[in-house]
Design an enzyme around this catalytic site. Structure first.
Site, PDB file in Angstrom:
ATOM      1  N   THR A 297      -8.966   9.578   7.979  1.00 39.21           N
ATOM      2  CA  THR A 297      -8.644   8.316   7.299  1.00 39.21           C
ATOM      3  C   THR A 297      -8.448   7.165   8.283  1.00 39.21           C
ATOM      4  OG1 THR A 297      -6.301   8.932   7.315  1.00 39.21           O
ATOM      5  CG2 THR A 297      -7.577   9.487   5.334  1.00 39.21           C
TER       6      THR A 297
ATOM      7  N   LYS B 226       0.847  -1.193   0.000  1.00 34.48           N
ATOM      8  CA  LYS B 226       0.000   0.000   0.000  1.00 34.48           C
ATOM      9  C   LYS B 226       0.885   1.246   0.000  1.00 34.48           C
ATOM     10  CE  LYS B 226      -2.004  -1.444   3.748  1.00 34.48           C
ATOM     11  NZ  LYS B 226      -2.886  -1.740   4.897  1.00 34.48           N
TER      12      LYS B 226
ATOM     13  N   GLY C 193      -8.756   3.864  10.061  1.00 41.23           N
ATOM     14  CA  GLY C 193      -9.363   2.592   9.702  1.00 41.23           C
ATOM     15  C   GLY C 193      -9.177   2.153   8.269  1.00 41.23           C
ATOM     16  N   THR C 194      -8.372   2.868   7.495  1.00 41.68           N
ATOM     17  CA  THR C 194      -8.237   2.516   6.070  1.00 41.68           C
ATOM     18  C   THR C 194      -7.659   1.119   5.881  1.00 41.68           C
ATOM     19  OG1 THR C 194      -6.136   3.733   6.073  1.00 41.68           O
ATOM     20  CG2 THR C 194      -8.062   4.860   5.173  1.00 41.68           C
ATOM     21  N   GLY C 195      -6.615   0.758   6.646  1.00 38.96           N
ATOM     22  CA  GLY C 195      -5.982  -0.540   6.460  1.00 38.96           C
ATOM     23  C   GLY C 195      -6.900  -1.691   6.812  1.00 38.96           C
ATOM     24  N   CYS C 196      -7.583  -1.572   7.942  1.00 40.13           N
ATOM     25  CA  CYS C 196      -8.543  -2.607   8.353  1.00 40.13           C
ATOM     26  C   CYS C 196      -9.648  -2.744   7.319  1.00 40.13           C
ATOM     27  CB  CYS C 196      -9.163  -2.253   9.703  1.00 40.13           C
ATOM     28  SG  CYS C 196      -7.983  -1.909  11.023  1.00 40.13           S
TER      29      CYS C 196
END
Length: 268
Positions: free
Chosen positions: A212, A173, A214-217
């Protein structure tokens, strides 16, 4: 039958990341979300004020209760803060016939450490080999491999280093790469998905929104939902990228710090 997806992760009391983000994402993708809670955090828009890891036996019991009775079409892992937890979850995953998305969570959006240093080797040698898709961000790549990524060539090197640990696919990412508005296409959020043979570059506009959390989860859970619905890895990742881009665009202020992405943006 509605596809079932299991998240193995920590609880975010603020509702923006962790188990809460995972279940919201799964609902938005039309799958039945289930959870194994690995840790409880006291967390809000300003950061993590405390974290308490659950005993390995509690994590194992939750996992077995769900998988042995209900079954799963995909599993997503998030916060696994200790070597003991990493190794226990890796053992459970190895005996589960379902695709696995591993989000090797190392630090929170606010920079709070969520993975003990002594657990890194267990992530490399036990957890990543169980992954269908591993989804590290650039900080997690450096933490796991020592590779410092500063450009797209570095992302390719990082993917190779992650694949050496055994996942079938690596999704690097690139959201933390600095954009270059002066270069054509330079102000984009770029991710690289590869299995060492195929390369898929996923590009989306870099959005001017600080909310932003929580984007990875959310991305990992969206991928797992797509896999549970029968999509191939590149299609699942492409659809998840589109969903997360919309969720970031709709991210909203909550509390005094960094707000969450909007998991329900498609419903509004």
């Amino acid at each position: 039958m509605i596809p079932t997806v299991l998240t193995v992760a920590g609880s975010d009391s603020g509702g923006g990341a962790g188990i809460q983000a995972d279940l919201k994402t799964m609902l938005a993708h039309g799958v039945h979300g289930m959870s194994v809670i690995t840790a409880v955090t006291a967390q809000n828009s300003l950061g993590v004020q405390g974290a308490w890891e659950l005993p390995v036996e509690a994590v194992r019991a939750q996992y077995r209760a769900v998988v042995d009775d209900i079954g799963v079409q995909a599993v997503k892992t998030g916060m696994l803060s200790s070597a003991a937890l990493v190794e226990a979850v890796a053992e459970l995953l190895a005996a589960t016939a379902a695709p696995v998305v591993v989000d090797p969570v190392g630090v929170s959006k606010h920079g709070d450490p969520l993975l003990a240093a002594e657990a890194l080797d267990s992530v490399r040698t036990r957890l990543l080999p169980a992954a269908t898709v591993a989804t590290p961000n650039l900080d997690e790549v450096t933490q796991l491999t020592g590779v410092l990524v500063e450009d797209e060539d570095g992302m390719r090197r990082a993917a190779g280093a992650i694949l050496e640990f055994g996942p079938r696919w690596a999704l690097i990412k690139g959201g933390h790469l600095p954009g270059d508005p002066g270069r054509a296409g330079g102000n984009q959020a770029v991710d690289l998905l590869t299995d060492g043979t195929e390369e898929h570059w996923l590009r989306a506009p870099r959005l001017d929104n600080r909310h932003t959390h929580g984007t990875g989860c959310t991305l990992a859970s969206a991928i797992a939902s797509g896999l549970a619905r029968g999509l191939a890895v590149p299609e699942a990742v492409g659809a998840a990228k589109e969903y997360v881009t919309g969720a970031i665009a709709a991210g909203f202020a909550l509390g005094a710090g960094i707000g969450p992405v909007d998991h329900g943006w498609r419903f509004r």
